[in-house]
Design an enzyme around this catalytic site. Structure first.
Site, PDB file in Angstrom:
ATOM      1  N   CYS A   2       0.830  -1.211   0.000  1.00 48.94           N
ATOM      2  CA  CYS A   2       0.000   0.000   0.000  1.00 48.94           C
ATOM      3  C   CYS A   2       0.859   1.253   0.000  1.00 48.94           C
ATOM      4  O   CYS A   2       1.931   1.296   0.581  1.00 48.94           O
ATOM      5  CB  CYS A   2      -0.881   0.027   1.239  1.00 48.94           C
ATOM      6  N   ARG A  27       5.324  -0.167  -6.115  1.00 52.18           N
ATOM      7  CA  ARG A  27       5.300  -0.913  -4.854  1.00 52.18           C
ATOM      8  C   ARG A  27       4.386  -2.123  -4.931  1.00 52.18           C
ATOM      9  O   ARG A  27       4.440  -3.009  -4.082  1.00 52.18           O
ATOM     10  CB  ARG A  27       4.810   0.002  -3.723  1.00 52.18           C
ATOM     11  N   TRP A  73      -2.717  -2.916  -1.580  1.00 49.55           N
ATOM     12  CA  TRP A  73      -2.300  -4.297  -1.848  1.00 49.55           C
ATOM     13  C   TRP A  73      -3.035  -5.132  -0.806  1.00 49.55           C
ATOM     14  O   TRP A  73      -2.755  -5.042   0.380  1.00 49.55           O
ATOM     15  CB  TRP A  73      -0.782  -4.403  -1.693  1.00 49.55           C
ATOM     16  N   ASN A  99      -2.081   2.355   5.477  1.00 51.35           N
ATOM     17  CA  ASN A  99      -1.113   1.365   5.013  1.00 51.35           C
ATOM     18  C   ASN A  99      -0.640   0.600   6.242  1.00 51.35           C
ATOM     19  O   ASN A  99      -0.257   1.226   7.225  1.00 51.35           O
ATOM     20  CB  ASN A  99       0.050   2.137   4.341  1.00 51.35           C
ATOM     21  N   GLY A 100      -0.677  -0.714   6.213  1.00 53.14           N
ATOM     22  CA  GLY A 100      -0.236  -1.510   7.367  1.00 53.14           C
ATOM     23  C   GLY A 100      -1.286  -2.544   7.722  1.00 53.14           C
ATOM     24  O   GLY A 100      -2.209  -2.801   6.952  1.00 53.14           O
ATOM     25  N   GLU A 478      18.973 -17.079  -7.093  1.00 55.24           N
ATOM     26  CA  GLU A 478      18.531 -15.757  -7.530  1.00 55.24           C
ATOM     27  C   GLU A 478      17.943 -15.826  -8.947  1.00 55.24           C
ATOM     28  O   GLU A 478      16.905 -15.236  -9.241  1.00 55.24           O
ATOM     29  CB  GLU A 478      19.704 -14.766  -7.469  1.00 55.24           C
ATOM     30  N   LYS A 482      14.149 -14.838 -10.037  1.00 54.62           N
ATOM     31  CA  LYS A 482      13.869 -13.843 -11.078  1.00 54.62           C
ATOM     32  C   LYS A 482      12.908 -14.406 -12.105  1.00 54.62           C
ATOM     33  O   LYS A 482      11.938 -13.770 -12.484  1.00 54.62           O
ATOM     34  CB  LYS A 482      15.205 -13.473 -11.745  1.00 54.62           C
ATOM     35  N   GLU A 485       9.240 -15.102 -10.580  1.00 53.74           N
ATOM     36  CA  GLU A 485       8.393 -13.968 -10.166  1.00 53.74           C
ATOM     37  C   GLU A 485       7.849 -13.175 -11.346  1.00 53.74           C
ATOM     38  O   GLU A 485       6.788 -12.577 -11.240  1.00 53.74           O
ATOM     39  CB  GLU A 485       9.100 -13.062  -9.155  1.00 53.74           C
ATOM     40  N   HIS A 501      19.195 -36.523  -4.949  1.00 51.42           N
ATOM     41  CA  HIS A 501      18.567 -36.935  -3.689  1.00 51.42           C
ATOM     42  C   HIS A 501      17.061 -36.697  -3.698  1.00 51.42           C
ATOM     43  O   HIS A 501      16.428 -36.666  -2.656  1.00 51.42           O
ATOM     44  CB  HIS A 501      19.233 -36.224  -2.512  1.00 51.42           C
ATOM     45  N   LYS A 596       6.641  -4.303  -4.475  1.00 51.43           N
ATOM     46  CA  LYS A 596       8.069  -3.968  -4.450  1.00 51.43           C
ATOM     47  C   LYS A 596       8.566  -3.820  -3.026  1.00 51.43           C
ATOM     48  O   LYS A 596       9.648  -4.269  -2.677  1.00 51.43           O
ATOM     49  CB  LYS A 596       8.278  -2.655  -5.225  1.00 51.43           C
TER      50      LYS A 596
HETATM   51  O1  M6R Z   1      13.529  -4.239  -0.307  1.00 56.87           O
HETATM   52  P1  M6R Z   1      14.075  -5.574   0.050  1.00 56.87           P
HETATM   53  O2  M6R Z   1      15.403  -5.832  -0.543  1.00 56.87           O
HETATM   54  O3  M6R Z   1      14.122  -5.797   1.540  1.00 56.87           O
HETATM   55  O4  M6R Z   1      13.051  -6.606  -0.527  1.00 56.87           O
HETATM   56  C1  M6R Z   1      13.181  -7.972  -0.293  1.00 56.87           C
HETATM   57  C2  M6R Z   1      12.361  -8.794  -1.245  1.00 56.87           C
HETATM   58  O5  M6R Z   1      11.001  -8.498  -1.097  1.00 56.87           O
HETATM   59  C3  M6R Z   1      12.763  -8.551  -2.700  1.00 56.87           C
HETATM   60  O6  M6R Z   1      14.112  -8.779  -2.906  1.00 56.87           O
HETATM   61  C4  M6R Z   1      11.951  -9.452  -3.641  1.00 56.87           C
HETATM   62  O7  M6R Z   1      12.308 -10.772  -3.446  1.00 56.87           O
HETATM   63  C5  M6R Z   1      12.160  -9.034  -5.099  1.00 56.87           C
HETATM   64  N1  M6R Z   1      10.892  -8.915  -5.752  1.00 56.87           N
HETATM   65  C6  M6R Z   1      12.948  -9.998  -5.884  1.00 56.87           C
HETATM   66  O8  M6R Z   1      13.120  -9.589  -7.197  1.00 56.87           O
END
Ligand code: M6R
Length: 601
Positions: A2, A27, A73, A99-100, A478, A482, A485, A501, A596
């Protein structure tokens, strides 16, 4: 997650608030709304879906000089128009965005609002209904009713309130969720982050947990929990507004991938003094030297950077390191060493899971350091020390340049510590980062080839595996994050030796398996693991490094220092994920269900 904006000035608030919400889009959100004050009261506009839909619905809106806006959100209640913010009190006098998460909203509803019929399924609505109750039944002034209401809430909130009877004022409250007040001449604004209101001002004041702020066009009064006036200096947000525009790029993600060589060079400049030595705050150096063990706390991509950071710090600075997922550590704290140092890695500096850990370990009296891309963020303000990653605003939900910047800063920190401990290091980290930047540059010229690979391997598949060993395993985690997501392909990163395994059972005819082999001690073992999956029908895409390459390798990264390979090998992986998502018709910059800045636990 949010986002909140607010405007009290003289211009028409509509467009400024819409622009602000658009700047918060990154966000992540699923509905949006605006409340505008004009001559005949407060008018609420809210819609499920994109801000463009809200914009259309406001076509006929009468402009007014005061207003609040929100991107939601969903946490409590589905994404829908009725659950979208702003929410209004029963009579319509009070209008609020939040927000929260209000953890005790059911209790508050039962205890105080049993006679009030709620319109939405949100935890937010009780706030605005309770304010009205205190104002009506107990005769409280708005400020008092707002303060009393906030004092009853448990959880996190950044909230902005309009009162139809005081239409020039925005009442603001904050606890745990981020919120700033921006100052300008005859205009004051409210925003979840500075970027949202850069079109009005770059001068901001931080708001601390528990504080309330009374904002009008000519005045900003910050008040403590007890109602005492608080004075606090403002600061200038050093963000160039061109950094938050896409320019000629089709997507922020592509822009941000391509910015990585620049970011590396920027980090070199920022962390080097005039004598070519590492420039680091002496207190940070000492805090690392004093630590008998380092605990890295992070989430998502930042956690993946933390895994690489562990290897760097242990191998270079010889201090034991544990890397933990923040949300796990929060409720399952391991036995700690005598003198731990906590390093929080967070692009946004707002991740609630990390903040929870930060609050807990500070209570235990431990030293804390945040590595972040947003120096004014909550994690930065609340930790003892901050290291800035200097990557510039990262807008795409998929983190790219922040990841490589985090690893670059961790490498510098490791070498600085090693030198301070008298450990001989046979490489210069700045020179290595320069080599990394040049190696990254090479991939910027190979986009067409990488796009073709994404087409060949990932256009129709339902899953994909990434395998590596040691540092390469961390990059595989990683790379798979990527891909999944943004393209929604089920992707997993595995340690090459672990496949047999269990996971190898998932390999079928044509399953794409990306193998990464850049580490001298294990690259041959990884090739053995690739043979195992190929024998079971996998479609292999092998990535290696110069010196270890073989004829069929699809990508060979230029030779870089072994500990710096993740900074380079991730680049083709990022491109491949980007193109895979693009060709599958996905919304690359705003993937479904994701935010985000994850500001709720
Ligand atoms: O702002 P942050 O680095 O703390 O965020 C952590 C994760 O939410 C963030 O890295 C998320 O996994 C990304 N969408 C990955 O691309």
């Amino acid at each position: 997650m949010c986002g909140i904006v607010g405007y009290a000035g003289t211009a028409a608030a509509n467009e400024i608030l819409l622009k602000g919400l658009e700047r918060l889009e990154y966000r992540g959100y699923d509905s949006a709304g605006i409340a505008l004050v004009n001559g005949d009261g407060v008018h609420v506009y809210k819609e499920k879906g994109r801000i463009a839909i809200l914009r259309d619905s406001m076509d006929q809106a009468q402009p007014g000089p005061v207003g609040i806006g929100h991107t939601r959100w969903a946490t409590h209640g589905a994404p829908s128009q009725v659950n979208a913010h702003p929410h209004q009190s029963r009579s319509g006098r009070f209008t609020l965005v939040h927000n929260g998460v209000i953890e005790n909203y059911e209790y508050v509803q039962r205890e105080y609002l049993a006679d009030v019929e709620m319109v939405s399924d949100t935890d937010t609505e009780i706030i605005v209904q309770l304010i009205e109750k205190f104002a009506n039944e107990d005769g409280m002034q708005t400020e008092e009713a707002f303060r009393k209401t906030l004092s009853l809430l448990k959880g996190s909130y950044a909230t902005a309130l309009l009162d139809e009877l005081n239409p020039e004022t925005i009442y603001v409250g904050k606890n745990k969720s981020p919120l700033l007040v921006g100052l300008a001449d005859g205009v004051n604004v409210v925003a979840s982050d500075a970027m949202a209101m850069l079109q009005v001002t770059n001068e901001f004041v931080e708001i601390m947990d528990g504080e309330m702020v009374i904002v009008t066009r000519d005045d900003v009064q910050i008040k403590s929990v007890d109602g005492d006036t608080v004075t606090r200096d403002s600061y200038i947000a050093e963000i160039d507004s061109t950094d938050i525009e896409k320019g000629t790029y089709p997507h922020f993600m592509l822009k941000e991938i391509e910015e990585q060589p620049f970011t590396m060079r920027n980090i070199i400049t920022k962390y080097k003094d005039e004598n070519e030595n590492i420039k680091l705050d002496e207190h940070i150096r000492q805090a690392v030297l004093d630590a008998d063990r380092i605990y890295i706390i992070a989430a998502g991509t930042s956690f993946n950077a933390g895994l690489v950071g562990k290897e760097m710090i242990e191998k270079i600075a010889q201090i034991p390191v544990e890397t933990h997922i923040a949300s796990e550590f929060l409720y399952n704290m391991p036995i700690l060493s005598q003198n731990p140092l906590f390093i929080f890695i967070s692009q946004s500096g707002e991740t609630a899971d990390c903040r929870g850990v930060l609050v807990n370990v500070k209570e235990l009296g431990h030293k804390t350091l945040t590595i972040t891309n947003v120096p004014g963020s909550t994690l930065s303000r609340e930790a003892d020390y901050t290291l800035h990653t200097y990557a510039g605003p990262e807008i795409a939900v998929a983190s790219t340049k922040a990841y490589t910047a985090q690893m670059a800063v961790l490498a510098i920190l490791s070498v600085d510590t090693a030198r301070a401990k008298g450990i001989e290091i046979d490489f210069d980290p700045m020179q290595q980062l320069g080599i990394v930047a040049n190696a990254m540059d090479i991939f910027m010229e190979k986009k067409d080839e990488l796009e073709q690979m994404a087409r060949d391997y990932l256009s129709v598949t339902r899953n994909c595996f990434y395998i590596g060993r040691g540092m390469d395993y961390h990059v595989c985690m990683e790379a798979s994050l990527k891909l999944k997501e943004i393209s929604y392909i089920q992707a997993e990163g595995f340690a090459g030796g672990e496949l047999k395994h269990g996971t190898i059972a998932l390999i079928e005819e044509g399953t794409p398996v990306v193998g990464l082999a850049t580490q001298e001690s294990v690259h041959l073992n990884l090739r053995g693991n690739m043979k195992e999956v190929v024998a079971r029908g996998a479609n292999p895409l092998m990535i290696s490094m110069e010196g270890f390459e073989e004829a069929d390798d699809k990508i060979v990264i230029p030779r870089v220092h072994e500990l710096f390979t993740p900074l380079v090998s991730v680049i083709p992986m990022q491109f491949i994920a980007y193109y895979a998502a693009l060709h599958r018709g996905c919304d690359v910059d705003k993937p479904r269900n994701l935010a985000k800045s994850v500001t709720v636990e």
